[in-house]
Scaffold this motif. Structure first.
Motif, PDB file in Angstrom:
ATOM      1  N   ASN A 138       0.851  -1.188   0.000  1.00  0.00           N
ATOM      2  CA  ASN A 138       0.000   0.000   0.000  1.00  0.00           C
ATOM      3  C   ASN A 138       0.891   1.244   0.000  1.00  0.00           C
ATOM      4  N   TYR A 139       0.367   2.341  -0.535  1.00  0.00           N
ATOM      5  CA  TYR A 139       1.180   3.542  -0.716  1.00  0.00           C
ATOM      6  C   TYR A 139       0.420   4.804  -0.317  1.00  0.00           C
TER       7      TYR A 139
ATOM      8  N   PHE B 196       0.648   8.546  -1.841  1.00  0.00           N
ATOM      9  CA  PHE B 196       1.193   9.470  -2.832  1.00  0.00           C
ATOM     10  C   PHE B 196       1.065  10.885  -2.281  1.00  0.00           C
TER      11      PHE B 196
ATOM     12  N   LEU C  27      -2.744  -1.346  -9.076  1.00  0.00           N
ATOM     13  CA  LEU C  27      -2.923  -0.326  -8.044  1.00  0.00           C
ATOM     14  C   LEU C  27      -4.263   0.387  -8.217  1.00  0.00           C
TER      15      LEU C  27
ATOM     16  N   VAL D 181      -6.294   3.876  -6.881  1.00  0.00           N
ATOM     17  CA  VAL D 181      -6.043   5.163  -6.227  1.00  0.00           C
ATOM     18  C   VAL D 181      -7.308   5.707  -5.582  1.00  0.00           C
TER      19      VAL D 181
ATOM     20  N   ASN E  26      -3.295  -0.594  -2.791  1.00  0.00           N
ATOM     21  CA  ASN E  26      -4.147   0.561  -2.489  1.00  0.00           C
ATOM     22  C   ASN E  26      -3.300   1.807  -2.297  1.00  0.00           C
ATOM     23  N   VAL E  27      -3.741   2.900  -2.899  1.00  0.00           N
ATOM     24  CA  VAL E  27      -2.984   4.148  -2.867  1.00  0.00           C
ATOM     25  C   VAL E  27      -3.852   5.273  -2.333  1.00  0.00           C
TER      26      VAL E  27
ATOM     27  N   MET F 261      -3.904   9.101  -2.280  1.00  0.00           N
ATOM     28  CA  MET F 261      -3.259  10.237  -2.923  1.00  0.00           C
ATOM     29  C   MET F 261      -3.705  11.503  -2.193  1.00  0.00           C
TER      30      MET F 261
ATOM     31  N   PRO G 208       9.573   5.034  -4.494  1.00  0.00           N
ATOM     32  CA  PRO G 208       8.947   4.827  -3.179  1.00  0.00           C
ATOM     33  C   PRO G 208       9.964   4.834  -2.041  1.00  0.00           C
TER      34      PRO G 208
END
Length: 303
Positions: free
Chosen positions: A71-72, A74, A104, A106, A148-149, A151, A256
């Motif tokens: 997961n990220y 942004f 991914l 967003v 999952n991102v 943002m 990342p």
């Protein structure tokens, strides 16, 4: 404004059979913006968004692959006036995001206040936008399986009020909540810089201490909304109007920063990761600025 006006007209003309069921629906649906939202592929695929993306045009640039098993978060910079690049890249079907980053999904976070507007909230939700509250971001980053991102446009309303062509200032020094959430959930941090975002509009002079800026700061303090007085080009002429200038927007996705999950991060851990993030953002800006017409002597300023 139109949506608020429609609701008031329904109330004034006592169309209870329309507004009572809708208000009941809003009450029952109140938590949806904090629980992943309700995006509509149909709305995201409207042809108008293709023309929107092609107008500037808006382009997404990948610098490194992202593992869909993680997961990220942004971090989008800069805010600009209307954040056109963020919307075009992450809220429409005419972006290269799915092709560049397969696997991914967003979730673009905006002010919770927007979701209190009758009717308009349904439109906003359909484009894939969700609340930027802590609960909302945690919901996205807590999803199992990765991919999952969240943002987040980190500069917010405060940064919008200083947005002007050629001014590379980002408000981030006091914004550490996203870093804490990254540590708690073990989400990797990815800085994004959108070259061209600040070139779309010009603002009426609102230097710190001016009467206009004082009013804007008061409104921002109590509502969270920025009210920049801006202008662009006209439809048939380039001198003055409400249309954005036709300037290319290149949103560069950086590498990342992998984060070790820490359920109870200390202030020192938050500060250390926050410093690393700022260094990565600056390195991203410096590496790519020459490609998009920014002189080498220009630097990114953190506030």
């Amino acid at each position: 404004q139109i949506c608020f006006m429609v609701m008031w007209l329904l109330i004034i003309f006592n169309c209870w059979f329309l507004y009572i069921p809708y208000l009941a629906w809003m009450y029952l649906d109140w938590r949806t913006p904090e629980q992943g939202g309700r995006k509509s592929t149909w709305v995201q695929s409207w042809t108008v968004w293709k023309h929107f993306n092609d107008y500037f045009p808006i382009r997404l640039i990948k610098t490194q692959d992202l593992d869909p098993g993680h997961n990220y978060i942004f971090g989008y910079h800069p805010h600009g006036i209307l954040v056109a690049g963020a919307f075009g890249n992450f809220c429409t079907s005419y972006s290269d995001f799915k092709k560049l980053f397969p696997g991914l999904s967003v979730y673009s976070h905006i002010l919770p206040l927007v979701f209190g507007c009758p009717f308009f909230r349904e439109y906003v939700l359909s484009t894939g936008l969700v609340s930027v509250s802590r609960r909302s971001v945690s919901y996205v980053l807590s999803k199992q399986g990765g991919g999952n991102v969240s943002m987040i446009i980190l500069g917010g309303a405060q940064e919008a009020l200083v947005s002007n062509p050629g001014r590379f200032t980002v408000f981030i020094r006091q914004r550490k909540g996203f870093v804490r959430l990254a540590l708690i959930h073990g989400a990797s941090l990815v800085p994004l810089f959108s070259f061209g975002e600040i070139e779309l509009f010009k603002q009426i002079n609102n230097t710190k201490g001016s009467w206009l800026r004082t009013i804007q700061d008061i409104v921002r303090k109590y509502t969270g909304l920025a009210l920049p007085i801006f202008y662009g080009r006209g439809i048939f002429q380039y001198n003055f109007g409400i249309m954005p200038y036709r300037k290319p927007i290149h949103t560069v996705v950086g590498r990342p920063i992998h984060v070790q999950q820490t359920p109870h991060p200390t202030p020192e851990q938050v500060d250390e990761l926050h410093q690393t993030y700022m260094e990565e953002l600056k390195a991203l800006f410096d590496k790519h600025k020459g490609k998009y017409g920014i002189p080498e002597h220009e630097t990114l300023t953190f506030t």
